[in-house]
Scaffold this motif. Structure first.
Motif, mmCIF file in Angstrom:
data_model
loop_
_atom_site.group_PDB
_atom_site.id
_atom_site.type_symbol
_atom_site.label_atom_id
_atom_site.label_comp_id
_atom_site.label_asym_id
_atom_site.label_seq_id
_atom_site.Cartn_x
_atom_site.Cartn_y
_atom_site.Cartn_z
ATOM 1 N N LEU A 125 0.831 -1.208 0.000
ATOM 2 C CA LEU A 125 0.000 0.000 0.000
ATOM 3 C C LEU A 125 0.868 1.262 0.000
ATOM 4 C CD1 LEU A 125 -2.809 -1.050 2.503
ATOM 5 C CD2 LEU A 125 -3.167 -0.254 0.150
ATOM 6 N N ARG A 126 1.900 1.274 0.805
ATOM 7 C CA ARG A 126 2.756 2.455 0.864
ATOM 8 C C ARG A 126 3.536 2.640 -0.433
ATOM 9 N NH1 ARG A 126 4.318 1.624 7.245
ATOM 10 N NH2 ARG A 126 2.708 3.040 8.057
ATOM 11 N N ARG A 127 3.924 1.534 -1.053
ATOM 12 C CA ARG A 127 4.626 1.632 -2.342
ATOM 13 C C ARG A 127 3.692 2.207 -3.407
ATOM 14 N NH1 ARG A 127 4.492 -1.373 -6.717
ATOM 15 N NH2 ARG A 127 3.358 -3.067 -5.694
ATOM 16 N N LEU A 128 2.468 1.713 -3.438
ATOM 17 C CA LEU A 128 1.506 2.201 -4.425
ATOM 18 C C LEU A 128 1.120 3.650 -4.161
ATOM 19 C CD1 LEU A 128 -0.778 -0.960 -4.687
ATOM 20 C CD2 LEU A 128 0.852 -0.123 -6.406
ATOM 21 N N LEU A 129 1.044 4.022 -2.885
ATOM 22 C CA LEU A 129 0.739 5.414 -2.546
ATOM 23 C C LEU A 129 1.862 6.334 -3.027
ATOM 24 C CD1 LEU A 129 -1.118 7.435 -1.075
ATOM 25 C CD2 LEU A 129 0.191 6.956 1.006
ATOM 26 N N THR A 130 3.097 5.913 -2.862
ATOM 27 C CA THR A 130 4.240 6.699 -3.344
ATOM 28 C C THR A 130 4.163 6.898 -4.857
ATOM 29 O OG1 THR A 130 5.636 5.919 -1.543
ATOM 30 C CG2 THR A 130 6.759 6.779 -3.491
ATOM 31 N N LEU A 193 -5.068 10.969 -0.152
ATOM 32 C CA LEU A 193 -5.274 9.544 0.055
ATOM 33 C C LEU A 193 -4.447 8.978 1.213
ATOM 34 C CD1 LEU A 193 -6.586 6.919 -0.942
ATOM 35 C CD2 LEU A 193 -4.773 6.745 -2.662
ATOM 36 N N ALA A 194 -3.339 9.650 1.545
ATOM 37 C CA ALA A 194 -2.416 9.130 2.553
ATOM 38 C C ALA A 194 -3.072 8.811 3.902
ATOM 39 C CB ALA A 194 -1.260 10.111 2.746
ATOM 40 N N PRO A 195 -3.994 9.642 4.431
ATOM 41 C CA PRO A 195 -4.597 9.309 5.727
ATOM 42 C C PRO A 195 -5.341 7.976 5.724
ATOM 43 C CG PRO A 195 -4.962 11.622 5.205
ATOM 44 C CD PRO A 195 -4.408 10.987 3.967
ATOM 45 N N VAL A 196 -5.907 7.607 4.572
ATOM 46 C CA VAL A 196 -6.595 6.318 4.490
ATOM 47 C C VAL A 196 -5.586 5.183 4.636
ATOM 48 C CG1 VAL A 196 -8.089 4.846 3.097
ATOM 49 C CG2 VAL A 196 -8.320 7.341 2.955
ATOM 50 N N VAL A 197 -4.505 5.269 3.883
ATOM 51 C CA VAL A 197 -3.482 4.223 3.924
ATOM 52 C C VAL A 197 -2.861 4.128 5.309
ATOM 53 C CG1 VAL A 197 -1.218 3.543 3.025
ATOM 54 C CG2 VAL A 197 -2.999 4.356 1.456
ATOM 55 N N GLU A 198 -2.570 5.258 5.918
ATOM 56 C CA GLU A 198 -1.921 5.231 7.237
ATOM 57 C C GLU A 198 -2.853 4.703 8.324
ATOM 58 O OE1 GLU A 198 1.246 5.460 7.697
ATOM 59 O OE2 GLU A 198 1.340 5.757 5.523
ATOM 60 N N ALA A 199 -4.142 5.009 8.224
ATOM 61 C CA ALA A 199 -5.091 4.471 9.203
ATOM 62 C C ALA A 199 -5.221 2.960 9.061
ATOM 63 C CB ALA A 199 -6.452 5.143 9.045
ATOM 64 N N VAL A 200 -5.218 2.493 7.817
ATOM 65 C CA VAL A 200 -5.254 1.045 7.581
ATOM 66 C C VAL A 200 -3.975 0.405 8.101
ATOM 67 C CG1 VAL A 200 -5.209 -0.732 5.778
ATOM 68 C CG2 VAL A 200 -6.848 1.153 5.635
ATOM 69 N N ALA A 201 -2.833 1.025 7.803
ATOM 70 C CA ALA A 201 -1.545 0.492 8.258
ATOM 71 C C ALA A 201 -1.466 0.444 9.781
ATOM 72 C CB ALA A 201 -0.400 1.339 7.701
ATOM 73 N N ALA A 202 -2.118 1.397 10.444
ATOM 74 C CA ALA A 202 -2.115 1.441 11.911
ATOM 75 C C ALA A 202 -3.083 0.437 12.521
ATOM 76 C CB ALA A 202 -2.470 2.848 12.387
ATOM 77 N N GLY A 203 -3.872 -0.226 11.684
ATOM 78 C CA GLY A 203 -4.830 -1.202 12.197
ATOM 79 C C GLY A 203 -5.965 -0.572 12.965
#
Length: 238
Positions: A125-130, A193-203
């Motif tokens: 997810l972080r790679r795709l976000l980048t 979009l980053a807050p969505v990915v980071e919230a998912v990454a944080a579980g």
């Protein structure tokens, strides 16, 4: 450069019949006029007409019974989501209903992904976000953004969410160029979009759902503004 495809008589006839069906000129459950009458009316051969009928039957709009005739299917009762691109092409008004589903499903996907995401999926997810931030132009950024959402759907562990995500993206295809607004600045698209990915990454399912809701509402507003501008210029649903 690759030559653009040329429309055939079958293409034109298929489009004409499709528009007549979707506009209600041939109501659901009604039978089309006899083939010979239709062919003569359109100035085409019955073979050409049969080819057009075959395409429309494959699309779920017609059904032909030997010796009985060709009937218009009740696609709203019997059809599936695969009809959406065709319906959007006929009338961009469908986009509003697609966006309503997009908000609901997108929030649920983010919430479920946060509860089930794996370490490898977080890395992806972080790679795709980048890649969204690195995109060169609105169209590549839009496509990169779509890949993040597909990865979020995969992170739910539910393959139906993956197929639903694909269905919604496919529904945009006829008007995708008019929906590029949120992605014209790649860095802004990334930050949105980053807050969505980071919230998912944080579980954190609740934070993921909230972030997804904010993202989907913001991008929807920008997309609808772009669609309205394009409609004013006569660029949609051609």
């Amino acid at each position: 450069m690759e030559a653009l495809p040329r429309e055939t008589i079958v293409d034109v006839l298929e489009r004409r019949l499709r528009e007549d069906i979707l506009a209600g000129r041939h109501p659901a459950g009604s039978y089309l006029p006899p083939e010979r009458e239709l062919a003569d009316g359109f100035g085409v051969t019955r073979t050409t007409l049969k080819h057009a009928f075959g395409r429309l039957a494959h699309a779920g709009l017609l059904e032909t019974r030997h010796g009985v005739g060709t009937r218009v299917r009740d696609f709203l009762r019997l059809g599936g989501a695969d009809l959406l691109p065709m319906l959007v092409r006929h009338s961009p008004d469908w986009i509003g209903e697609i966006f309503e589903v997009r908000r609901s499903i997108g929030a649920s996907i983010a919430e479920r992904a946060a509860a089930r995401v794996t370490a490898d999926q977080i890395t992806e997810l972080r790679r795709l976000l980048t890649a969204v931030a690195a995109a060169d132009g609105g169209d590549p950024a839009q496509l990169a953004d779509a890949e993040v959402h597909r990865a979020l759907a995969r992170a739910t562990g539910n393959r139906v969410y993956v197929l639903l995500t694909n269905t919604l993206f496919n529904a945009y295809l006829p008007v995708r160029a008019a929906l590029v607004g949120p992605f014209e600045d790649a860095r802004t698209a990334h930050d949105r979009l980053a807050p969505v990915v980071e919230a998912v990454a944080a579980g954190d399912p609740e934070a993921a759902r909230t972030a997804a809701g904010a993202y989907l509402s913001a991008t929807e507003r920008i997309m609808l503004e772009g669609l309205a501008r394009s409609a004013g210029r006569g660029e949609t649903a051609r």
